[in-house]
Design a protein around this motif. Structure first.
Motif, PDB file in Angstrom:
ATOM      1  N   TYR A  99       1.128  -1.347  -0.022  1.00 29.53           N
ATOM      2  CA  TYR A  99      -0.005  -0.259   0.049  1.00 29.53           C
ATOM      3  C   TYR A  99       1.064   0.938   0.228  1.00 29.53           C
ATOM      4  CZ  TYR A  99      -3.468   3.350   1.651  1.00 29.53           C
ATOM      5  OH  TYR A  99      -4.193   4.735   2.365  1.00 29.53           O
ATOM      6  N   ARG A 100       1.955   1.417   1.119  1.00 24.86           N
ATOM      7  CA  ARG A 100       2.817   2.128   1.059  1.00 24.86           C
ATOM      8  C   ARG A 100       3.190   2.458   0.229  1.00 24.86           C
ATOM      9  NH1 ARG A 100       2.904   7.362   2.464  1.00 24.86           N
ATOM     10  NH2 ARG A 100       5.429   7.970   2.857  1.00 24.86           N
ATOM     11  N   ARG A 101       3.916   1.054  -1.093  1.00 31.24           N
ATOM     12  CA  ARG A 101       4.896   1.726  -2.014  1.00 31.24           C
ATOM     13  C   ARG A 101       4.201   2.324  -3.053  1.00 31.24           C
ATOM     14  NH1 ARG A 101       5.237  -1.844  -6.449  1.00 31.24           N
ATOM     15  NH2 ARG A 101       4.325  -3.038  -5.313  1.00 31.24           N
ATOM     16  N   GLU A 102       3.255   2.027  -3.048  1.00 31.32           N
ATOM     17  CA  GLU A 102       1.919   2.071  -4.206  1.00 31.32           C
ATOM     18  C   GLU A 102       1.889   3.511  -4.273  1.00 31.32           C
ATOM     19  OE1 GLU A 102      -1.013  -0.638  -4.612  1.00 31.32           O
ATOM     20  OE2 GLU A 102       1.036  -1.704  -6.064  1.00 31.32           O
ATOM     21  N   ALA A 103       1.408   3.855  -2.946  1.00 31.13           N
ATOM     22  CA  ALA A 103       0.804   5.448  -2.517  1.00 31.13           C
ATOM     23  C   ALA A 103       2.115   6.384  -2.835  1.00 31.13           C
ATOM     24  CB  ALA A 103       0.580   5.742  -1.435  1.00 31.13           C
ATOM     25  N   LEU A 104       3.359   5.773  -3.206  1.00 33.03           N
ATOM     26  CA  LEU A 104       4.537   6.686  -2.848  1.00 33.03           C
ATOM     27  C   LEU A 104       4.463   6.389  -5.228  1.00 33.03           C
ATOM     28  CD1 LEU A 104       7.019   5.777  -0.544  1.00 33.03           C
ATOM     29  CD2 LEU A 104       5.359   7.968  -0.700  1.00 33.03           C
ATOM     30  N   ASN A 105       4.039   5.584  -5.822  1.00 28.48           N
ATOM     31  CA  ASN A 105       4.167   5.482  -7.621  1.00 28.48           C
ATOM     32  C   ASN A 105       5.796   4.561  -7.594  1.00 28.48           C
ATOM     33  OD1 ASN A 105       1.653   5.955  -8.060  1.00 28.48           O
ATOM     34  ND2 ASN A 105       2.276   8.309  -8.112  1.00 28.48           N
ATOM     35  N   MET A 106       5.637   4.119  -6.256  1.00 29.84           N
ATOM     36  CA  MET A 106       7.372   3.766  -6.569  1.00 29.84           C
ATOM     37  C   MET A 106       7.420   2.176  -7.296  1.00 29.84           C
ATOM     38  SD  MET A 106       9.853   2.668  -3.349  1.00 29.84           S
ATOM     39  CE  MET A 106      10.002   4.647  -2.581  1.00 29.84           C
ATOM     40  N   SER A 107       8.011   1.573  -7.615  1.00 30.44           N
ATOM     41  CA  SER A 107       7.814   0.538  -8.452  1.00 30.44           C
ATOM     42  C   SER A 107       9.033  -0.562  -7.399  1.00 30.44           C
ATOM     43  CB  SER A 107       8.483   0.356  -9.820  1.00 30.44           C
ATOM     44  OG  SER A 107       9.903   0.599  -9.771  1.00 30.44           O
ATOM     45  N   LEU A 108       8.500  -2.017  -7.908  1.00 33.44           N
ATOM     46  CA  LEU A 108       9.716  -3.372  -6.908  1.00 33.44           C
ATOM     47  C   LEU A 108      11.114  -2.712  -7.268  1.00 33.44           C
ATOM     48  CD1 LEU A 108       7.378  -5.933  -6.826  1.00 33.44           C
ATOM     49  CD2 LEU A 108       8.058  -4.906  -4.875  1.00 33.44           C
ATOM     50  N   ARG A 109      10.919  -2.213  -8.537  1.00 33.65           N
ATOM     51  CA  ARG A 109      12.511  -2.423  -9.205  1.00 33.65           C
ATOM     52  C   ARG A 109      13.276  -1.159  -8.619  1.00 33.65           C
ATOM     53  NH1 ARG A 109      15.190  -3.920 -14.002  1.00 33.65           N
ATOM     54  NH2 ARG A 109      12.612  -4.519 -14.558  1.00 33.65           N
ATOM     55  N   THR A 110      12.512   0.029  -8.096  1.00 33.13           N
ATOM     56  CA  THR A 110      13.276   1.250  -7.760  1.00 33.13           C
ATOM     57  C   THR A 110      13.027   1.028  -5.437  1.00 33.13           C
ATOM     58  OG1 THR A 110      11.843   2.811  -8.658  1.00 33.13           O
ATOM     59  CG2 THR A 110      13.083   3.584  -6.424  1.00 33.13           C
ATOM     60  N   LEU A 111      11.948   0.459  -5.109  1.00 29.21           N
ATOM     61  CA  LEU A 111      13.178  -0.030  -4.115  1.00 29.21           C
ATOM     62  C   LEU A 111      13.272  -1.169  -3.401  1.00 29.21           C
ATOM     63  CD1 LEU A 111      11.315   0.130  -1.105  1.00 29.21           C
ATOM     64  CD2 LEU A 111       9.796  -2.055  -1.654  1.00 29.21           C
ATOM     65  N   SER A 112      13.643  -2.784  -4.499  1.00 29.58           N
ATOM     66  CA  SER A 112      15.396  -2.565  -4.207  1.00 29.58           C
ATOM     67  C   SER A 112      16.033  -2.374  -4.565  1.00 29.58           C
ATOM     68  CB  SER A 112      14.690  -3.758  -5.730  1.00 29.58           C
ATOM     69  OG  SER A 112      15.823  -4.829  -6.042  1.00 29.58           O
ATOM     70  N   ALA A 113      16.384  -1.177  -5.500  1.00 27.84           N
ATOM     71  CA  ALA A 113      17.022  -0.625  -5.813  1.00 27.84           C
ATOM     72  C   ALA A 113      18.046   0.652  -4.386  1.00 27.84           C
ATOM     73  CB  ALA A 113      17.351   0.105  -6.899  1.00 27.84           C
ATOM     74  N   LYS A 114      17.136   0.648  -3.613  1.00 25.23           N
ATOM     75  CA  LYS A 114      16.744   1.659  -2.229  1.00 25.23           C
ATOM     76  C   LYS A 114      17.140   1.131  -1.537  1.00 25.23           C
ATOM     77  CE  LYS A 114      13.893   5.568  -3.398  1.00 25.23           C
ATOM     78  NZ  LYS A 114      14.179   6.827  -2.820  1.00 25.23           N
ATOM     79  N   THR A 115      17.233  -0.255  -1.177  1.00 22.73           N
ATOM     80  CA  THR A 115      17.095  -1.333   0.113  1.00 22.73           C
ATOM     81  C   THR A 115      18.316  -1.646  -0.487  1.00 22.73           C
ATOM     82  OG1 THR A 115      15.559  -3.010  -0.618  1.00 22.73           O
ATOM     83  CG2 THR A 115      15.066  -0.746   0.593  1.00 22.73           C
ATOM     84  N   GLY A 116      17.960  -2.374  -1.800  1.00 26.68           N
ATOM     85  CA  GLY A 116      19.407  -3.823  -2.064  1.00 26.68           C
ATOM     86  C   GLY A 116      18.873  -5.328  -1.225  1.00 26.68           C
ATOM     87  N   ILE A 117      17.254  -4.727  -1.127  1.00 22.37           N
ATOM     88  CA  ILE A 117      17.199  -6.068  -1.161  1.00 22.37           C
ATOM     89  C   ILE A 117      16.294  -6.640  -2.822  1.00 22.37           C
ATOM     90  CG2 ILE A 117      15.001  -7.708  -0.409  1.00 22.37           C
ATOM     91  CD1 ILE A 117      15.029  -4.866   1.817  1.00 22.37           C
ATOM     92  N   HIS A 118      16.158  -7.809  -3.077  1.00 23.71           N
ATOM     93  CA  HIS A 118      16.004  -8.241  -3.948  1.00 23.71           C
ATOM     94  C   HIS A 118      14.875  -8.439  -4.616  1.00 23.71           C
ATOM     95  CE1 HIS A 118      15.662 -11.439  -7.752  1.00 23.71           C
ATOM     96  NE2 HIS A 118      16.485 -11.285  -8.238  1.00 23.71           N
ATOM     97  N   ARG A 119      14.456  -7.527  -5.799  1.00 24.93           N
ATOM     98  CA  ARG A 119      12.980  -7.264  -6.076  1.00 24.93           C
ATOM     99  C   ARG A 119      12.377  -8.419  -5.917  1.00 24.93           C
ATOM    100  NH1 ARG A 119      11.971  -6.641 -11.975  1.00 24.93           N
ATOM    101  NH2 ARG A 119      13.543  -7.977 -12.861  1.00 24.93           N
ATOM    102  N   GLY A 120      12.659  -9.734  -6.346  1.00 26.72           N
ATOM    103  CA  GLY A 120      12.024 -11.228  -6.515  1.00 26.72           C
ATOM    104  C   GLY A 120      11.120 -11.339  -4.551  1.00 26.72           C
ATOM    105  N   HIS A 121      12.291 -11.157  -3.819  1.00 29.61           N
ATOM    106  CA  HIS A 121      12.363 -10.937  -2.223  1.00 29.61           C
ATOM    107  C   HIS A 121      11.333 -10.202  -2.170  1.00 29.61           C
ATOM    108  CE1 HIS A 121      12.928 -12.738   1.975  1.00 29.61           C
ATOM    109  NE2 HIS A 121      13.093 -11.772   2.233  1.00 29.61           N
ATOM    110  N   LEU A 122      11.406  -9.019  -2.426  1.00 32.41           N
ATOM    111  CA  LEU A 122      10.960  -8.175  -2.428  1.00 32.41           C
ATOM    112  C   LEU A 122       9.162  -8.084  -2.531  1.00 32.41           C
ATOM    113  CD1 LEU A 122      12.575  -5.316  -2.902  1.00 32.41           C
ATOM    114  CD2 LEU A 122      11.733  -5.389  -0.606  1.00 32.41           C
ATOM    115  N   SER A 123       8.954  -9.442  -3.666  1.00 28.03           N
ATOM    116  CA  SER A 123       8.046  -8.826  -4.348  1.00 28.03           C
ATOM    117  C   SER A 123       6.712 -10.113  -3.615  1.00 28.03           C
ATOM    118  CB  SER A 123       7.681 -10.008  -5.639  1.00 28.03           C
ATOM    119  OG  SER A 123       6.446 -10.291  -5.865  1.00 28.03           O
ATOM    120  N   ARG A 124       7.719 -11.041  -3.266  1.00 29.33           N
ATOM    121  CA  ARG A 124       7.382 -12.971  -1.766  1.00 29.33           C
ATOM    122  C   ARG A 124       6.942 -11.793  -0.795  1.00 29.33           C
ATOM    123  NH1 ARG A 124      11.505 -14.745  -5.172  1.00 29.33           N
ATOM    124  NH2 ARG A 124      13.094 -14.369  -3.114  1.00 29.33           N
ATOM    125  N   ALA A 125       6.968 -10.865   0.114  1.00 22.85           N
ATOM    126  CA  ALA A 125       7.077 -10.478   0.617  1.00 22.85           C
ATOM    127  C   ALA A 125       5.946  -9.111   0.833  1.00 22.85           C
ATOM    128  CB  ALA A 125       8.337  -9.479   1.451  1.00 22.85           C
TER     129      ALA A 125
END
Length: 68
Positions: free
Chosen positions: A10-36
């Motif tokens: 919800y928060r990520r989408e409210a910020l119009n942030m993609s999983l790719r961007t969140l992954s880049a900002k956190t260093g966490i693999h995009r696939g793992h973020l998606s599963r989380a």
């Protein structure tokens, strides 16, 4: 800490942030973020903090932990 998957998405989408961007900002693999986000994987305390910081919220905002 256990992530609250819908709160992260919800928060990520409210910020119009993609999983790719969140992954880049956190260093966490995009696939793992998606599963989380889908509740299929957990995140350790350090990764919860990284995600919260990237989303501009507190760790309590995206976990099942009580706010103090």
């Amino acid at each position: 800490m256990r992530p609250h998957s819908s709160a992260i998405r919800y928060r990520r989408e409210a910020l119009n942030m993609s999983l790719r961007t969140l992954s880049a900002k956190t260093g966490i693999h995009r696939g793992h973020l998606s599963r989380a986000e889908r509740g299929l994987a957990g995140l350790g305390d350090d990764n919860i903090r990284k995600v919260a910081e990237a989303l501009g919220v507190t760790p309590a905002d995206i976990t099942h932990e009580e706010k103090s």
